[in-house]
Enzyme design. Structure first.
Site, PDB file in Angstrom:
ATOM      1  N   CYS A  33       0.849  -1.187   0.000  1.00 32.57           N
ATOM      2  CA  CYS A  33       0.000   0.000   0.000  1.00 32.57           C
ATOM      3  C   CYS A  33       0.889   1.243   0.000  1.00 32.57           C
ATOM      4  O   CYS A  33       1.769   1.387   0.856  1.00 32.57           O
ATOM      5  CB  CYS A  33      -0.863  -0.063   1.250  1.00 32.57           C
ATOM      6  SG  CYS A  33      -1.414   1.486   1.912  1.00 32.57           S
ATOM      7  N   GLU A  34       0.670   2.139  -0.959  1.00 30.32           N
ATOM      8  CA  GLU A  34       1.568   3.286  -1.076  1.00 30.32           C
ATOM      9  C   GLU A  34       1.288   4.352  -0.012  1.00 30.32           C
ATOM     10  O   GLU A  34       2.066   5.280   0.152  1.00 30.32           O
ATOM     11  CB  GLU A  34       1.481   3.907  -2.477  1.00 30.32           C
ATOM     12  CG  GLU A  34       0.184   4.593  -2.803  1.00 30.32           C
ATOM     13  CD  GLU A  34       0.159   5.118  -4.246  1.00 30.32           C
ATOM     14  OE1 GLU A  34       0.970   4.674  -5.071  1.00 30.32           O
ATOM     15  OE2 GLU A  34      -0.692   5.985  -4.514  1.00 30.32           O
ATOM     16  N   HIS A  35       0.178   4.197   0.706  1.00 28.49           N
ATOM     17  CA  HIS A  35      -0.133   5.187   1.745  1.00 28.49           C
ATOM     18  C   HIS A  35       0.590   4.893   3.049  1.00 28.49           C
ATOM     19  O   HIS A  35       0.966   5.805   3.773  1.00 28.49           O
ATOM     20  CB  HIS A  35      -1.642   5.232   2.012  1.00 28.49           C
ATOM     21  CG  HIS A  35      -2.429   5.648   0.817  1.00 28.49           C
ATOM     22  ND1 HIS A  35      -3.716   5.217   0.579  1.00 28.49           N
ATOM     23  CD2 HIS A  35      -2.110   6.453  -0.216  1.00 28.49           C
ATOM     24  CE1 HIS A  35      -4.161   5.746  -0.557  1.00 28.49           C
ATOM     25  NE2 HIS A  35      -3.192   6.491  -1.057  1.00 28.49           N
ATOM     26  N   HIS A  36       0.722   3.616   3.380  1.00 27.54           N
ATOM     27  CA  HIS A  36       1.304   3.257   4.683  1.00 27.54           C
ATOM     28  C   HIS A  36       2.541   2.366   4.557  1.00 27.54           C
ATOM     29  O   HIS A  36       3.150   2.016   5.559  1.00 27.54           O
ATOM     30  CB  HIS A  36       0.257   2.525   5.533  1.00 27.54           C
ATOM     31  CG  HIS A  36      -0.974   3.341   5.814  1.00 27.54           C
ATOM     32  ND1 HIS A  36      -2.108   3.266   5.046  1.00 27.54           N
ATOM     33  CD2 HIS A  36      -1.231   4.280   6.768  1.00 27.54           C
ATOM     34  CE1 HIS A  36      -3.028   4.103   5.517  1.00 27.54           C
ATOM     35  NE2 HIS A  36      -2.519   4.748   6.560  1.00 27.54           N
ATOM     36  N   CYS A  56      -3.050  -2.268   6.392  1.00 26.80           N
ATOM     37  CA  CYS A  56      -3.242  -0.932   6.985  1.00 26.80           C
ATOM     38  C   CYS A  56      -4.639  -0.801   7.573  1.00 26.80           C
ATOM     39  O   CYS A  56      -4.897   0.091   8.383  1.00 26.80           O
ATOM     40  CB  CYS A  56      -2.973   0.176   5.957  1.00 26.80           C
ATOM     41  SG  CYS A  56      -4.137   0.191   4.581  1.00 26.80           S
ATOM     42  N   GLN A 102      -4.718  -0.553  -4.763  1.00 25.05           N
ATOM     43  CA  GLN A 102      -5.231  -1.768  -5.413  1.00 25.05           C
ATOM     44  C   GLN A 102      -5.911  -1.461  -6.744  1.00 25.05           C
ATOM     45  O   GLN A 102      -5.823  -2.238  -7.702  1.00 25.05           O
ATOM     46  CB  GLN A 102      -6.210  -2.460  -4.448  1.00 25.05           C
ATOM     47  CG  GLN A 102      -6.707  -3.799  -4.961  1.00 25.05           C
ATOM     48  CD  GLN A 102      -7.590  -4.499  -3.957  1.00 25.05           C
ATOM     49  OE1 GLN A 102      -7.390  -4.369  -2.746  1.00 25.05           O
ATOM     50  NE2 GLN A 102      -8.571  -5.238  -4.424  1.00 25.05           N
ATOM     51  N   HIS A 146      -6.067  -5.483   3.257  1.00 26.38           N
ATOM     52  CA  HIS A 146      -5.044  -4.443   3.453  1.00 26.38           C
ATOM     53  C   HIS A 146      -4.624  -4.425   4.920  1.00 26.38           C
ATOM     54  O   HIS A 146      -5.454  -4.182   5.800  1.00 26.38           O
ATOM     55  CB  HIS A 146      -5.616  -3.076   3.061  1.00 26.38           C
ATOM     56  CG  HIS A 146      -5.791  -2.934   1.589  1.00 26.38           C
ATOM     57  ND1 HIS A 146      -5.103  -2.000   0.830  1.00 26.38           N
ATOM     58  CD2 HIS A 146      -6.541  -3.638   0.717  1.00 26.38           C
ATOM     59  CE1 HIS A 146      -5.443  -2.135  -0.432  1.00 26.38           C
ATOM     60  NE2 HIS A 146      -6.324  -3.108  -0.534  1.00 26.38           N
TER      61      HIS A 146
END
Ligand SMILES: Nc1nc2c(ncn2[C@@H]2O[C@H](COP(=O)(O)OP(=O)(O)OP(=O)(O)O)[C@@H](O)[C@H]2O)c(=O)[nH]1
Ligand SMILES: [Zn+2]
Length: 223
Positions: free
Chosen positions: A111-114, A184, A154, A182
């Site tokens: 996941c590119e956010h976390h 996260c 995703q 996920h």
């Protein structure tokens, strides 16, 4: 792991081939990385992160950790440094005109956010174009693997794989469905372990024909 290969009938007579280079936003396809992997920089960053979270990076158990993490990051982001589409260069002129579907391909991505994993399964299907050009079944799993090895969301992973099929195989129809959990959302934040996210990308006949889409979704979602 169950990896079924299913051939089925379809209403393809009215399906036009999908156009080449149909990637959203257009433009040439590039590898994901904007610079080469810098192991020393990754190690320094991990050491800094350990310091930032209140750890002692020089204690015995952590001494090798920055180097290990750098190697692990190089591995899980390998898809930034390769051309995923090239795995679809292996094609056979089978004259096959019906659906090909590989189900339950395991997927591990980040996941590119976390920067924590999301993982699950991908289902990849297509109906060959007029030429009947098909690729090797394992190549469908390989293209999933390479696109998965990037930091991303995703939705983008799902579309990227579908667009690669379109560019390389010019199929009459293509579909990618990914079902993933996920971390996260499981191990932090909202903490809902077991919640799964399903994304789909449909191209060509699977987009324009509800009958064809229904048929392939039925095969994909059949347990
Ligand atoms: N659409 C989409 N969202 C994602 C994906 N992976 C993670 N997210 C979401 O990205 C969002 C980031 O929200 P932010 O409010 O910026 O970050 P945050 O405070 O850490 O959010 P929480 O996860 O809700 O604690 C969260 O809602 C995540 O669930 C993905 O693949 N697709
Ligand atoms: Zn996340």
């Amino acid at each position: 792991m169950r990896t079924d290969s299913v051939s089925g009938s379809n209403g393809l007579a009215d399906g036009a081939p999908v156009q080449d280079g149909a990637a959203p936003g257009g433009g040439a396809v590039k590898f994901g990385a904007v610079r080469p992997f810098d192991a020393a920089r990754a190690e320094a960053a991990v050491r800094e992160l350990l310091l930032a979270v209140g750890e002692d990076p020089d204690r015995e158990g952590l001494r090798e950790t920055p180097a290990r993490v750098a190697r692990a990051y190089r591995e899980v982001f390998d898809g930034l440094f390769s051309e995923p589409d090239s795995v679809l260069d292996t094609v056979f002129d089978e004259g096959h005109q019906e659906m090909i579907l590989v189900r339950d391909i395991p997927v591990y991505s980040t996941c590119e956010h976390h920067l924590v994993p999301f993982h699950g399964v991908a289902h990849v299907g297509y109906i060959p174009g007029e030429s009947g050009k098909v690729t090797g079944l394992s190549k469908l799993a390989r293209v999933v693997d390479l696109y998965a090895k990037r930091p991303q969301v995703q939705e983008r992973l799902t579309s990227d794989i579908a667009d690669a099929l379109v560019r390389k195989l010019q199929p009459r129809a293509a579909i990618v469905v990914i079902e993933a959990e996920h971390l996260c959302m499981s191990m932090r934040g909202i903490r809902k372990p077991g919640a799964t996210t399903t994304t789909s990308a449909v191209r060509g006949l699977f987009k324009t024909s509800a009958v064809s889409r229904g048929e392939v979704l039925d095969l994909i979602l059949r347990k």
